[in-house]
Scaffold this motif. Structure first.
Motif, PDB file in Angstrom:
ATOM      1  N   ILE A  36       2.808 -10.805  37.208  1.00 16.47           N
ATOM      2  CA  ILE A  36       3.567 -11.993  36.825  1.00 16.47           C
ATOM      3  C   ILE A  36       3.311 -12.252  35.346  1.00 16.47           C
ATOM      4  N   LEU A  37       4.387 -12.477  34.610  1.00 16.11           N
ATOM      5  CA  LEU A  37       4.296 -12.822  33.188  1.00 16.11           C
ATOM      6  C   LEU A  37       4.643 -14.292  33.017  1.00 16.11           C
ATOM      7  N   VAL A  38       3.742 -15.028  32.401  1.00 18.90           N
ATOM      8  CA  VAL A  38       3.953 -16.470  32.205  1.00 18.90           C
ATOM      9  C   VAL A  38       3.987 -16.760  30.704  1.00 18.90           C
ATOM     10  N   PRO A  39       5.166 -17.094  30.160  1.00 16.34           N
ATOM     11  CA  PRO A  39       5.217 -17.432  28.735  1.00 16.34           C
ATOM     12  C   PRO A  39       4.240 -18.572  28.436  1.00 16.34           C
ATOM     13  N   ARG A  40       3.420 -18.381  27.412  1.00 14.78           N
ATOM     14  CA  ARG A  40       2.396 -19.379  27.091  1.00 14.78           C
ATOM     15  C   ARG A  40       2.990 -20.466  26.198  1.00 14.78           C
ATOM     16  N   ARG A  41       3.954 -21.145  26.782  1.00 13.19           N
ATOM     17  CA  ARG A  41       4.617 -22.265  26.126  1.00 13.19           C
ATOM     18  C   ARG A  41       4.618 -23.415  27.128  1.00 13.19           C
ATOM     19  N   ALA A  42       4.470 -24.620  26.637  1.00  9.56           N
ATOM     20  CA  ALA A  42       4.420 -25.774  27.526  1.00  9.56           C
ATOM     21  C   ALA A  42       5.809 -26.137  28.034  1.00  9.56           C
ATOM     22  N   ALA A  43       5.858 -26.656  29.253  1.00 11.44           N
ATOM     23  CA  ALA A  43       7.042 -27.347  29.784  1.00 11.44           C
ATOM     24  C   ALA A  43       8.288 -26.471  29.904  1.00 11.44           C
ATOM     25  N   LEU A  44       8.118 -25.191  30.232  1.00 12.55           N
ATOM     26  CA  LEU A  44       9.277 -24.347  30.521  1.00 12.55           C
ATOM     27  C   LEU A  44       9.465 -24.275  32.031  1.00 12.55           C
ATOM     28  N   CYS A  45      10.713 -24.293  32.429  1.00  8.66           N
ATOM     29  CA  CYS A  45      11.006 -24.273  33.858  1.00  8.66           C
ATOM     30  C   CYS A  45      11.931 -23.090  34.169  1.00  8.66           C
ATOM     31  N   ASP A  46      13.148 -23.133  33.634  1.00 11.31           N
ATOM     32  CA  ASP A  46      14.098 -22.045  33.858  1.00 11.31           C
ATOM     33  C   ASP A  46      14.048 -21.047  32.704  1.00 11.31           C
ATOM     34  N   LEU A  47      14.546 -19.843  32.972  1.00  7.49           N
ATOM     35  CA  LEU A  47      14.559 -18.802  31.940  1.00  7.49           C
ATOM     36  C   LEU A  47      15.305 -19.278  30.695  1.00  7.49           C
ATOM     37  N   HIS A  48      16.380 -20.047  30.899  1.00  7.75           N
ATOM     38  CA  HIS A  48      17.152 -20.478  29.731  1.00  7.75           C
ATOM     39  C   HIS A  48      16.472 -21.599  28.943  1.00  7.75           C
ATOM     40  N   ASP A  49      15.316 -22.049  29.406  1.00  5.65           N
ATOM     41  CA  ASP A  49      14.525 -23.001  28.600  1.00  5.65           C
ATOM     42  C   ASP A  49      13.747 -22.289  27.497  1.00  5.65           C
ATOM     43  N   LEU A  50      13.600 -20.980  27.619  1.00  2.00           N
ATOM     44  CA  LEU A  50      12.828 -20.220  26.632  1.00  2.00           C
ATOM     45  C   LEU A  50      13.546 -20.260  25.281  1.00  2.00           C
ATOM     46  N   ALA A  51      12.800 -20.491  24.215  1.00  2.00           N
ATOM     47  CA  ALA A  51      13.403 -20.498  22.873  1.00  2.00           C
ATOM     48  C   ALA A  51      13.996 -19.123  22.570  1.00  2.00           C
ATOM     49  N   GLU A  52      15.099 -19.123  21.868  1.00  2.00           N
ATOM     50  CA  GLU A  52      15.730 -17.846  21.502  1.00  2.00           C
ATOM     51  C   GLU A  52      14.764 -16.941  20.762  1.00  2.00           C
ATOM     52  N   THR A  53      13.908 -17.536  19.971  1.00  2.33           N
ATOM     53  CA  THR A  53      12.958 -16.746  19.181  1.00  2.33           C
ATOM     54  C   THR A  53      11.873 -16.093  20.039  1.00  2.33           C
ATOM     55  N   ASP A  54      11.764 -16.499  21.291  1.00  6.32           N
ATOM     56  CA  ASP A  54      10.767 -15.894  22.183  1.00  6.32           C
ATOM     57  C   ASP A  54      11.379 -14.843  23.117  1.00  6.32           C
ATOM     58  N   ARG A  55      12.695 -14.719  23.092  1.00  8.60           N
ATOM     59  CA  ARG A  55      13.339 -13.848  24.079  1.00  8.60           C
ATOM     60  C   ARG A  55      12.983 -12.376  23.893  1.00  8.60           C
ATOM     61  N   ALA A  56      12.968 -11.934  22.646  1.00 11.76           N
ATOM     62  CA  ALA A  56      12.693 -10.511  22.397  1.00 11.76           C
ATOM     63  C   ALA A  56      11.287 -10.154  22.884  1.00 11.76           C
TER      64      ALA A  56
END
Lengths: 133, 133
Positions: A36-56
């Motif tokens: 399981i990969l967990v983006p180390r960013r606070a308060a993310l819920c859905d995939l589309h909550d991820l900042a564009e700059t973190d997608r790559a």
């Protein structure tokens, strides 16, 4: 607000290590090589909550985990999924599947009972090395 | 080799339209607002088979579909998954989930029996407009 790993993920998994974006975990179920990969960013819920700059970075890290699991375990298929119905914190499953595994061809969630690793820490350490963390 | 949609996806879904990368499909199951994105590239199987140059487009298109489904259907959660155990062609599920839906909090695959849309073509046309295709 700082990132904090959801308590259910912490309880069900071994820590592998941190990529540049994600914390990598090993699910304690010996039936499936399952990270399981967990983006180390606070308060993310859905995939589309991820900042564009973190997608790559997320894609890169999914790529590394997928290729390593496939190589180590001779996967027939890699399942990648962001579901989060039970644990709301954004997390991405990367699961190595084989046509002879316990859930094939269905998904793994909710199938049977997890079989804990005899040596989960060693398994996580091996993956840490393979992921170059 | 040219892209050709897998026959199982063609049989189970309504065509919505084509994004710059993916063909967008609507699964014919009225219980869940459920789209499938299929990168229009030949011979892709796993997510990590996708060319790096196509990743941003895939993420953009998942983002559009997720936001539209959430807005139209008041989703509590969006499930995003590339599984492909039954249909080997790379395809990404984007599913709008609600806490009162037929499978919550489990995943939707293999749960009960699909309920076909009464007006699937109209539903697909509505999504085509919402996706700006």
């Amino acid at each position: 607000m700082a990132f904090e790993l959801h308590h259910r993920l912490a309880a069900d998994c071994f820590l592998i290590g941190d990529f540049s974006l994600c914390r990598a975990l090993l699910v304690d179920d010996n039936r499936f090589p399952w990270c399981i990969l967990v983006p180390r960013r606070a308060a993310l819920c859905d995939l589309h909550d991820l900042a564009e700059t973190d997608r790559a970075a997320l894609f890169d890290e999914i790529d590394v985990v997928s290729r390593v699991l496939k190589e180590l375990h001779g996967a027939d298929k890699i399942n990648v999924a962001a579901l989060g119905n039970q644990v709301p914190q954004l997390h991405v499953h990367v699961i190595s599947r084989r046509v002879d595994d316990a859930a094939w061809p269905g998904p793994v969630w909710g199938v049977g009972t997890a079989v804990p690793y005899a040596e989960g820490l060693a398994e996580a350490a091996q993956l840490k090395q393979a992921f170059k963390l």
